[in-house]
Scaffold this active site. Structure first.
Site, PDB file in Angstrom:
ATOM      1  N   THR A  23       0.850  -1.196   0.000  1.00  0.00           N
ATOM      2  CA  THR A  23       0.000   0.000   0.000  1.00  0.00           C
ATOM      3  C   THR A  23       0.887   1.248   0.000  1.00  0.00           C
ATOM      4  OG1 THR A  23      -0.222  -0.129   2.393  1.00  0.00           O
ATOM      5  CG2 THR A  23      -1.960  -1.166   1.080  1.00  0.00           C
ATOM      6  N   THR A  60       1.362   4.426   1.572  1.00  0.00           N
ATOM      7  CA  THR A  60       2.087   4.987   2.723  1.00  0.00           C
ATOM      8  C   THR A  60       3.066   3.971   3.282  1.00  0.00           C
ATOM      9  OG1 THR A  60       0.223   6.430   3.254  1.00  0.00           O
ATOM     10  CG2 THR A  60       1.811   6.028   5.019  1.00  0.00           C
ATOM     11  N   CYS A  61       2.638   2.736   3.375  1.00  0.00           N
ATOM     12  CA  CYS A  61       3.461   1.675   3.950  1.00  0.00           C
ATOM     13  C   CYS A  61       4.716   1.426   3.115  1.00  0.00           C
ATOM     14  CB  CYS A  61       2.659   0.385   4.060  1.00  0.00           C
ATOM     15  SG  CYS A  61       1.063   0.584   4.875  1.00  0.00           S
ATOM     16  N   SER A  62       4.559   1.425   1.801  1.00  0.00           N
ATOM     17  CA  SER A  62       5.665   1.104   0.891  1.00  0.00           C
ATOM     18  C   SER A  62       6.554   2.296   0.571  1.00  0.00           C
ATOM     19  CB  SER A  62       5.112   0.549  -0.427  1.00  0.00           C
ATOM     20  OG  SER A  62       4.473  -0.675  -0.204  1.00  0.00           O
TER      21      SER A  62
END
Length: 181
Positions: free
Chosen positions: A52, A54-56
């Site tokens: 996703t 923000t996560c990546s």
């Protein structure tokens, strides 16, 4: 949450095993909570999903980059947990070129549920996932807690800041200053 012991669960992981050969040289390996948390001081951060934005783009890469600074603050390991299966987590780790952060697959969401952080993300087509949070865990007990605001099912936003590696490092460094005074 401070002082609470992390839940005891079994994680289904896939580990590389060269003796298997072929295009998919991995085998199943069960890992217990104790394997990750006993006898260590670690940072655990959780996020809604592998791959996703923000996560990546921010959270996982920044923890990876700041690994050395966390070690200087007495952190033995950094773990990222997500309600994704071992196949997805391994592919994500490979795509992120991870060397320092270890990924923990919580495919069934059992650990996340027992932490009280499981939320519905049906509005995004995700189903049940983790709310974004982080913790400093010392020998299986929560020492510090960093939970994003707005915890709720089908939240229309994805807050990020409280659980950022920069914020956690700041809190760890502030403790060092306070202890030195």
């Amino acid at each position: 949450m401070i002082g609470k012991k992390v839940p005891s669960v079994t994680f289904r992981t896939r580990v590389r095993d060269e003796s298997i050969g072929g295009p998919n040289p991995f085998r199943w390996e069960d890992k217990a909570s104790a394997d990750y948390f006993s006898g260590k001081r670690v940072v655990l951060f959780s996020l809604p999903g592998a791959f996703t934005p923000t996560c990546s783009t921010y959270q996982l890469p920044d923890f990876e980059k700041l690994h050395g600074e966390f070690q200087q603050q007495g952190i033995d390991a950094i773990y990222c947990i997500s309600v994704n299966d071992a196949f997805v987590m391994n592919a994500w780790g490979k795509s992120q070129n991870l060397e320092n952060v270890k990924l923990i697959p919580d495919g069934s969401g059992e650990f996340t549920r027992k932490m009280g952080m499981l939320v519905a993300k049906d509005n995004l087509g995700f189903g049940m996932r983790s709310w974004r949070y982080a913790a400093v865990i010392n020998n299986g007990r929560i020492e510090k807690w960093f939970e994003e605001e707005g915890f709720s099912d089908n939240c229309d936003s994805d807050p990020y800041g409280v659980s950022s590696p920069q914020n956690i490092l700041e809190a760890l460094k502030a403790d060092d200053v306070a202890e030195a005074a």
